[in-house]
Enzyme design. Sequence first.
Site, mmCIF file in Angstrom:
data_model
loop_
_atom_site.group_PDB
_atom_site.id
_atom_site.type_symbol
_atom_site.label_atom_id
_atom_site.label_comp_id
_atom_site.label_asym_id
_atom_site.label_seq_id
_atom_site.Cartn_x
_atom_site.Cartn_y
_atom_site.Cartn_z
ATOM 1 N N GLY A 129 -8.356 -7.057 6.671
ATOM 2 C CA GLY A 129 -7.816 -5.759 6.258
ATOM 3 C C GLY A 129 -8.906 -4.922 5.623
ATOM 4 O O GLY A 129 -10.035 -5.402 5.389
ATOM 5 N N SER B 290 -11.120 -2.733 2.940
ATOM 6 C CA SER B 290 -11.583 -2.979 1.579
ATOM 7 C C SER B 290 -10.519 -2.462 0.595
ATOM 8 O O SER B 290 -10.022 -1.345 0.766
ATOM 9 C CB SER B 290 -12.910 -2.249 1.349
ATOM 10 O OG SER B 290 -13.332 -2.420 0.025
ATOM 11 N N SER C 118 -13.508 -8.250 8.321
ATOM 12 C CA SER C 118 -13.530 -8.634 9.751
ATOM 13 C C SER C 118 -12.852 -7.568 10.619
ATOM 14 O O SER C 118 -11.770 -7.807 11.159
ATOM 15 C CB SER C 118 -12.918 -10.028 9.955
ATOM 16 O OG SER C 118 -11.694 -10.214 9.302
ATOM 17 N N THR D 166 -8.758 -10.491 -1.343
ATOM 18 C CA THR D 166 -9.261 -11.381 -2.394
ATOM 19 C C THR D 166 -8.144 -11.727 -3.376
ATOM 20 O O THR D 166 -7.958 -12.897 -3.747
ATOM 21 C CB THR D 166 -10.439 -10.718 -3.146
ATOM 22 O OG1 THR D 166 -11.499 -10.515 -2.212
ATOM 23 C CG2 THR D 166 -10.931 -11.575 -4.297
HETATM 24 P P1 ADP Z 1 -9.903 -6.710 -0.834
HETATM 25 O O1 ADP Z 1 -10.261 -8.143 -1.097
HETATM 26 O O2 ADP Z 1 -8.975 -6.550 0.344
HETATM 27 O O3 ADP Z 1 -11.080 -5.790 -0.767
HETATM 28 P P2 ADP Z 1 -8.986 -6.739 -3.558
HETATM 29 O O4 ADP Z 1 -8.085 -7.932 -3.598
HETATM 30 O O5 ADP Z 1 -10.372 -6.888 -4.090
HETATM 31 O O6 ADP Z 1 -9.016 -6.184 -2.050
HETATM 32 O O7 ADP Z 1 -8.305 -5.505 -4.303
HETATM 33 C C1 ADP Z 1 -6.969 -5.172 -4.108
HETATM 34 C C2 ADP Z 1 -6.475 -4.407 -5.335
HETATM 35 O O8 ADP Z 1 -5.129 -3.987 -5.106
HETATM 36 C C3 ADP Z 1 -6.487 -5.259 -6.589
HETATM 37 O O9 ADP Z 1 -6.898 -4.446 -7.674
HETATM 38 C C4 ADP Z 1 -5.013 -5.645 -6.723
HETATM 39 O O10 ADP Z 1 -4.642 -5.896 -8.059
HETATM 40 C C5 ADP Z 1 -4.327 -4.410 -6.193
HETATM 41 N N1 ADP Z 1 -2.950 -4.624 -5.710
HETATM 42 C C6 ADP Z 1 -1.895 -3.858 -6.052
HETATM 43 N N2 ADP Z 1 -0.768 -4.302 -5.474
HETATM 44 C C7 ADP Z 1 -1.112 -5.392 -4.730
HETATM 45 C C8 ADP Z 1 -0.369 -6.272 -3.905
HETATM 46 N N3 ADP Z 1 0.951 -6.131 -3.731
HETATM 47 N N4 ADP Z 1 -1.038 -7.284 -3.273
HETATM 48 C C9 ADP Z 1 -2.378 -7.416 -3.453
HETATM 49 N N5 ADP Z 1 -3.135 -6.607 -4.226
HETATM 50 C C10 ADP Z 1 -2.521 -5.599 -4.861
#
Ligand code: ADP
Length: 187
Positions: free
Chosen positions: A23, A25, A97, A30
């Site tokens: 998905g 960024s 990805s 994570t």
């Molecule tokens: P990625 O790894 O896809 O780049 P991250 O996990 O680093 O994304 O960041 C996602 C952000 O979105 C975090 O700050 C997280 O707390 C927030 N967030 C809000 N709602 C959700 C949700 N329902 N599921 C996952 N993350 C969420």
Amino acid sequence: MKKSNPLKPGDNNLKGVGIWMTGLSGAGKTTISIFLEKRLIEMDYRVQRLDGDIVRQDLTADLGFSKEDRDRNIQRVSFVAHLLVNQGIVVPCAFISPYWEERQYARDKIGRFIEVFVECPLKVCEKRDVKGLYAKARAGEIKGFTGVDDPYEIPKNPEIVVHTDKMTLEDEVEIIIDYLKEHNYIV
Ligand code: ADP
């Protein structure tokens, strides 16, 4: 009584699985994989999380974000995930990805594999801007940023889709755990 665990070392029925989170960024890959790791460890599974931000500081530190380098990043990580899965380890993988072909590569390489499309609209990811990268990409300080000036190919047939703008983190992880149970990856 505690259920017997098929993934404990010494058990003859070692079976791992790669849980591939893809998905944009900031979509939540994570965050979900950390929470999933915690849940699986509580259930006594052996877990090794692989995360784009971490492997890019070490295993693939020599790579950038051209299509060729993104492909190489996924290929190396897939090899590592494949080794771990063969040792009966559950491997949550958090990687943007963006290319369909490389996710297919990961699927074929890892074998026991489920794809989770961590779906979140670009405007929500951009609003979250967890790492401040969207602002930099919009300002032209970063080139080739996925969703801004680089493509993201929407998964065609992911096993699971979670919509992180509408669902809770707990529900997202529960959906993944339920899927793993229903398909006998875990008990
Ligand atoms: P990625 O790894 O896809 O780049 P991250 O996990 O680093 O994304 O960041 C996602 C952000 O979105 C975090 O700050 C997280 O707390 C927030 N967030 C809000 N709602 C959700 C949700 N329902 N599921 C996952 N993350 C969420």
